[in-house]
Design an enzyme around this catalytic site. Structure first.
Site, PDB file in Angstrom:
ATOM      1  N   HIS A   1       7.273 -14.019 -12.304  1.00  0.00           N
ATOM      2  CA  HIS A   1       5.809 -14.080 -12.211  1.00  0.00           C
ATOM      3  C   HIS A   1       5.292 -15.448 -12.665  1.00  0.00           C
ATOM      4  O   HIS A   1       4.086 -15.657 -12.707  1.00  0.00           O
ATOM      5  CB  HIS A   1       5.170 -13.003 -13.090  1.00  0.00           C
ATOM      6  CG  HIS A   1       5.148 -11.635 -12.466  1.00  0.00           C
ATOM      7  ND1 HIS A   1       4.897 -11.416 -11.129  1.00  0.00           N
ATOM      8  CD2 HIS A   1       5.310 -10.400 -13.019  1.00  0.00           C
ATOM      9  CE1 HIS A   1       4.922 -10.110 -10.892  1.00  0.00           C
ATOM     10  NE2 HIS A   1       5.178  -9.485 -12.005  1.00  0.00           N
TER      11      HIS A   1
ATOM     12  N   GLY B   1      -2.011   1.096  -1.648  1.00  0.00           N
ATOM     13  CA  GLY B   1      -1.592   0.047  -0.717  1.00  0.00           C
ATOM     14  C   GLY B   1      -2.637  -0.257   0.348  1.00  0.00           C
ATOM     15  O   GLY B   1      -2.285  -0.635   1.464  1.00  0.00           O
TER      16      GLY B   1
ATOM     17  N   TYR C   1      -0.395 -10.405   1.274  1.00  0.00           N
ATOM     18  CA  TYR C   1      -0.303  -8.942   1.397  1.00  0.00           C
ATOM     19  C   TYR C   1      -1.077  -8.461   2.620  1.00  0.00           C
ATOM     20  O   TYR C   1      -0.596  -7.623   3.384  1.00  0.00           O
ATOM     21  CB  TYR C   1      -0.863  -8.308   0.116  1.00  0.00           C
ATOM     22  CG  TYR C   1      -0.671  -6.815   0.016  1.00  0.00           C
ATOM     23  CD1 TYR C   1       0.553  -6.283  -0.370  1.00  0.00           C
ATOM     24  CD2 TYR C   1      -1.715  -5.930   0.297  1.00  0.00           C
ATOM     25  CE1 TYR C   1       0.733  -4.909  -0.480  1.00  0.00           C
ATOM     26  CE2 TYR C   1      -1.545  -4.556   0.192  1.00  0.00           C
ATOM     27  CZ  TYR C   1      -0.319  -4.056  -0.195  1.00  0.00           C
ATOM     28  OH  TYR C   1      -0.148  -2.690  -0.299  1.00  0.00           O
TER      29      TYR C   1
ATOM     30  N   LYS D   1       0.651  -7.516  -9.210  1.00  0.00           N
ATOM     31  CA  LYS D   1      -0.181  -6.624  -8.370  1.00  0.00           C
ATOM     32  C   LYS D   1      -0.575  -7.208  -7.022  1.00  0.00           C
ATOM     33  O   LYS D   1      -1.615  -6.885  -6.457  1.00  0.00           O
ATOM     34  CB  LYS D   1      -1.449  -6.172  -9.132  1.00  0.00           C
ATOM     35  CG  LYS D   1      -1.138  -5.432 -10.385  1.00  0.00           C
ATOM     36  CD  LYS D   1      -0.420  -4.130 -10.106  1.00  0.00           C
ATOM     37  CE  LYS D   1       0.822  -4.006 -10.928  1.00  0.00           C
ATOM     38  NZ  LYS D   1       1.788  -3.038 -10.393  1.00  0.00           N
TER      39      LYS D   1
ATOM     40  N   GLY E   1       1.739  -7.217  -4.406  1.00  0.00           N
ATOM     41  CA  GLY E   1       2.638  -6.688  -3.378  1.00  0.00           C
ATOM     42  C   GLY E   1       4.099  -7.019  -3.661  1.00  0.00           C
ATOM     43  O   GLY E   1       4.958  -6.911  -2.783  1.00  0.00           O
ATOM     44  N   THR E   2       4.381  -7.380  -4.917  1.00  0.00           N
ATOM     45  CA  THR E   2       5.739  -7.773  -5.307  1.00  0.00           C
ATOM     46  C   THR E   2       6.761  -6.675  -5.020  1.00  0.00           C
ATOM     47  O   THR E   2       7.858  -6.956  -4.513  1.00  0.00           O
ATOM     48  CB  THR E   2       5.777  -8.092  -6.818  1.00  0.00           C
ATOM     49  OG1 THR E   2       4.530  -8.670  -7.206  1.00  0.00           O
ATOM     50  CG2 THR E   2       6.906  -9.038  -7.150  1.00  0.00           C
ATOM     51  N   THR E   3       6.395  -5.430  -5.324  1.00  0.00           N
ATOM     52  CA  THR E   3       7.347  -4.322  -5.169  1.00  0.00           C
ATOM     53  C   THR E   3       7.781  -4.165  -3.710  1.00  0.00           C
ATOM     54  O   THR E   3       8.939  -3.858  -3.420  1.00  0.00           O
ATOM     55  CB  THR E   3       6.732  -3.013  -5.703  1.00  0.00           C
ATOM     56  OG1 THR E   3       6.240  -3.264  -7.020  1.00  0.00           O
ATOM     57  CG2 THR E   3       7.749  -1.894  -5.754  1.00  0.00           C
ATOM     58  N   TRP E   4       6.855  -4.365  -2.815  1.00  0.00           N
ATOM     59  CA  TRP E   4       7.180  -4.296  -1.375  1.00  0.00           C
ATOM     60  C   TRP E   4       8.253  -5.344  -1.039  1.00  0.00           C
ATOM     61  O   TRP E   4       9.262  -5.046  -0.394  1.00  0.00           O
ATOM     62  CB  TRP E   4       5.901  -4.546  -0.568  1.00  0.00           C
ATOM     63  CG  TRP E   4       5.942  -4.121   0.864  1.00  0.00           C
ATOM     64  CD1 TRP E   4       6.995  -3.544   1.525  1.00  0.00           C
ATOM     65  CD2 TRP E   4       4.872  -4.232   1.805  1.00  0.00           C
ATOM     66  NE1 TRP E   4       6.639  -3.292   2.828  1.00  0.00           N
ATOM     67  CE2 TRP E   4       5.343  -3.707   3.025  1.00  0.00           C
ATOM     68  CE3 TRP E   4       3.567  -4.732   1.749  1.00  0.00           C
ATOM     69  CZ2 TRP E   4       4.551  -3.670   4.168  1.00  0.00           C
ATOM     70  CZ3 TRP E   4       2.775  -4.687   2.876  1.00  0.00           C
ATOM     71  CH2 TRP E   4       3.262  -4.165   4.080  1.00  0.00           C
TER      72      TRP E   4
ATOM     73  N   ARG F   1       0.815   2.990  -5.357  1.00  0.00           N
ATOM     74  CA  ARG F   1      -0.490   3.675  -5.396  1.00  0.00           C
ATOM     75  C   ARG F   1      -0.979   3.862  -3.973  1.00  0.00           C
ATOM     76  O   ARG F   1      -0.389   4.577  -3.199  1.00  0.00           O
ATOM     77  CB  ARG F   1      -1.467   2.882  -6.279  1.00  0.00           C
ATOM     78  CG  ARG F   1      -2.656   3.687  -6.765  1.00  0.00           C
ATOM     79  CD  ARG F   1      -3.559   2.875  -7.690  1.00  0.00           C
ATOM     80  NE  ARG F   1      -4.149   1.715  -7.037  1.00  0.00           N
ATOM     81  CZ  ARG F   1      -5.350   1.677  -6.453  1.00  0.00           C
ATOM     82  NH1 ARG F   1      -6.120   2.752  -6.479  1.00  0.00           N
ATOM     83  NH2 ARG F   1      -5.798   0.578  -5.871  1.00  0.00           N
TER      84      ARG F   1
HETATM   85  P1  A3P Z   1      -2.553  -0.773  -4.920  1.00  0.00           P
HETATM   86  O1  A3P Z   1      -2.714  -0.565  -6.397  1.00  0.00           O
HETATM   87  O2  A3P Z   1      -3.724  -1.483  -4.312  1.00  0.00           O
HETATM   88  O3  A3P Z   1      -2.226   0.469  -4.188  1.00  0.00           O
HETATM   89  P2  A3P Z   1       3.006  -5.204  -7.287  1.00  0.00           P
HETATM   90  O4  A3P Z   1       4.162  -4.623  -6.600  1.00  0.00           O
HETATM   91  O5  A3P Z   1       2.904  -6.695  -7.186  1.00  0.00           O
HETATM   92  O6  A3P Z   1       2.892  -4.686  -8.678  1.00  0.00           O
HETATM   93  O7  A3P Z   1       1.719  -4.689  -6.492  1.00  0.00           O
HETATM   94  C1  A3P Z   1       1.374  -3.335  -6.518  1.00  0.00           C
HETATM   95  C2  A3P Z   1       0.560  -2.996  -5.293  1.00  0.00           C
HETATM   96  O8  A3P Z   1       1.425  -2.977  -4.153  1.00  0.00           O
HETATM   97  C3  A3P Z   1      -0.082  -1.633  -5.400  1.00  0.00           C
HETATM   98  O9  A3P Z   1      -1.310  -1.750  -4.684  1.00  0.00           O
HETATM   99  C4  A3P Z   1       0.946  -0.754  -4.689  1.00  0.00           C
HETATM  100  O10 A3P Z   1       0.422   0.459  -4.204  1.00  0.00           O
HETATM  101  C5  A3P Z   1       1.392  -1.679  -3.553  1.00  0.00           C
HETATM  102  N1  A3P Z   1       2.737  -1.369  -3.059  1.00  0.00           N
HETATM  103  C6  A3P Z   1       3.830  -1.002  -3.777  1.00  0.00           C
HETATM  104  N2  A3P Z   1       4.875  -0.785  -2.957  1.00  0.00           N
HETATM  105  C7  A3P Z   1       4.449  -1.012  -1.702  1.00  0.00           C
HETATM  106  C8  A3P Z   1       5.071  -0.922  -0.414  1.00  0.00           C
HETATM  107  N3  A3P Z   1       6.335  -0.557  -0.276  1.00  0.00           N
HETATM  108  N4  A3P Z   1       4.323  -1.249   0.673  1.00  0.00           N
HETATM  109  C9  A3P Z   1       3.030  -1.616   0.543  1.00  0.00           C
HETATM  110  N5  A3P Z   1       2.387  -1.696  -0.638  1.00  0.00           N
HETATM  111  C10 A3P Z   1       3.081  -1.403  -1.755  1.00  0.00           C
END
Ligand code: A3P
Length: 314
Positions: free
Chosen positions: A129, A282, A217, A63, A65-68, A280
């Site tokens: 992770h 971000g 992030y 959580k 910002g890994t997905t970014w 979600r």
């Molecule tokens: P929020 O729940 O605060 O919105 P992870 O990818 O490590 O699981 O982290 C998830 C968080 O990164 C979530 O934060 C999500 O909304 C945000 N996120 C996912 N994709 C993103 C993107 N492309 N750019 C910016 N934030 C992103």
């Protein structure tokens, strides 16, 4: 290769136990918390993963910002220099970012100690992770690059709380934030404590900046272009023009990824989670909508104490 006993429970029965959220059993190993199956897979990966010099490993606590980064890193590494205006050449159009950076402990080494990686093309991209000390010797010592991302623990915690709530069966109802907060403060969090996790990679990145890039992030949100250029240069793929930077930032933006069909309706075949739950708000500072001032003070104090004497600040 590591010999894995049939039952993870048997292997981990002597380790300290904790309960994430008061319900999910975790074990503590070398200072970090895992569910037993994750620890088993992490230990297998530590023992058996042979990193190559041109591998790229994305490391993070959940959580943050890994997905970014799972979208940005492959987009940087695999770009050809040409971008179709309608984005139809973008692999992200039909795939969740998880598809491009397989997880060492949640996919590759989850079910087997000796996965066949021979069909992965170079440079191979992975994610993990696990804390720095849990990386395999070759991942630590080879020239492979490690990109680390972290985030204010308050926002990571709140993000995880929402993530869990959208993924638990509706019959369980909304999980109380207080119980989750208690365990997060004790460090009982997947691969936590988050602060120790970040500190481990931070200290290594200071000693070997050419090997580990440490990102936050908040900084990515504040200066996406500057941070993206830094990332591309670190990966040995510097941008040649601003158009590339803009295009990749757009393709990997939360706004765009969230709206794609695959991410609205798809499910991850490895963890069974709906892809949409990875996206979600971000927002930086969203913790203000869920934590009381007392919770904020308590968590900030824990973070300060853990980072005392280091140059890392959140
Ligand atoms: P929020 O729940 O605060 O919105 P992870 O990818 O490590 O699981 O982290 C998830 C968080 O990164 C979530 O934060 C999500 O909304 C945000 N996120 C996912 N994709 C993103 C993107 N492309 N750019 C910016 N934030 C992103």
């Amino acid at each position: 290769p590591l010999n894995i006993p049939a039952s993870a429970a048997a292997l981990f029965q002597d380790l300290p136990k904790g309960k994430w959220w008061g319900i999910i059993e975790y074990v503590q190993f070398e200072g970090f918390w895992y569910s037993a199956p994750r620890l088993q897979a992490s230990l297998t990966a530590r023992s058996n993963f042979e990193a190559l010099d041109d591998d790229v490993i994305l490391a993070s606590c959940p959580k943050t910002g890994t997905t970014w980064l799972k979208a940005l890193i492959p987009s940087i590494m695999n770009r050809t220099g040409e971008f179709k205006d309608d984005d139809s050449d973008d692999p992200l159009l039909k795939n969740h970012p998880n598809a491009f950076m397989p997880s060492l402990e949640m996919k590759i080494f989850r079910d087997t100690p000796n996965p066949d990686l021979s069909d992965m093309v170079s440079p191979r991209l992975f994610r993990t992770h696990v804390p720095y000390t849990m990386l395999s010797e070759s991942a630590q010592k080879s020239d492979c690059k490690i990109v680390y991302i972290t985030r204010d623990p308050k926002d990571a915690f709140v993000s995880f709380w929402h993530f869990m709530n959208t993924n638990v069966p509706p019959s369980l109802g909304k999980l109380p934030i207080d119980a989750a907060f208690e365990s997060f403060c004790k460090g009982v969090y997947p691969f936590g404590p988050l602060q120790d996790h970040a500190l481990g990679y931070f200290q290594e990145s200071q000693m070997r900046p050419e090997k580990i890039l440490f990102l936050k992030y908040e900084e990515l949100k504040k200066d996406p272009k500057g941070q993206l250029k830094k990332l591309a240069s670190f990966l040995g793929k510097p941008f040649v023009n601003e158009e590339e930077v803009d295009k990749i930032l757009w393709r990997c933006s939360l706004e765009r990824l969230k709206s794609l069909e695959v991410n609205q309706n798809g499910v991850d075949p490895w963890d069974g989670l709906a892809y949409k739950t990875y996206f979600r708000l971000g927002n930086v500072g969203d913790w203000k909508n869920s934590l009381t001032p007392e919770m904020k003070d308590r968590l900030d104090e824990i973070t300060l104490k853990k980072l005392e004497g280091s140059d890392l600040v959140f």
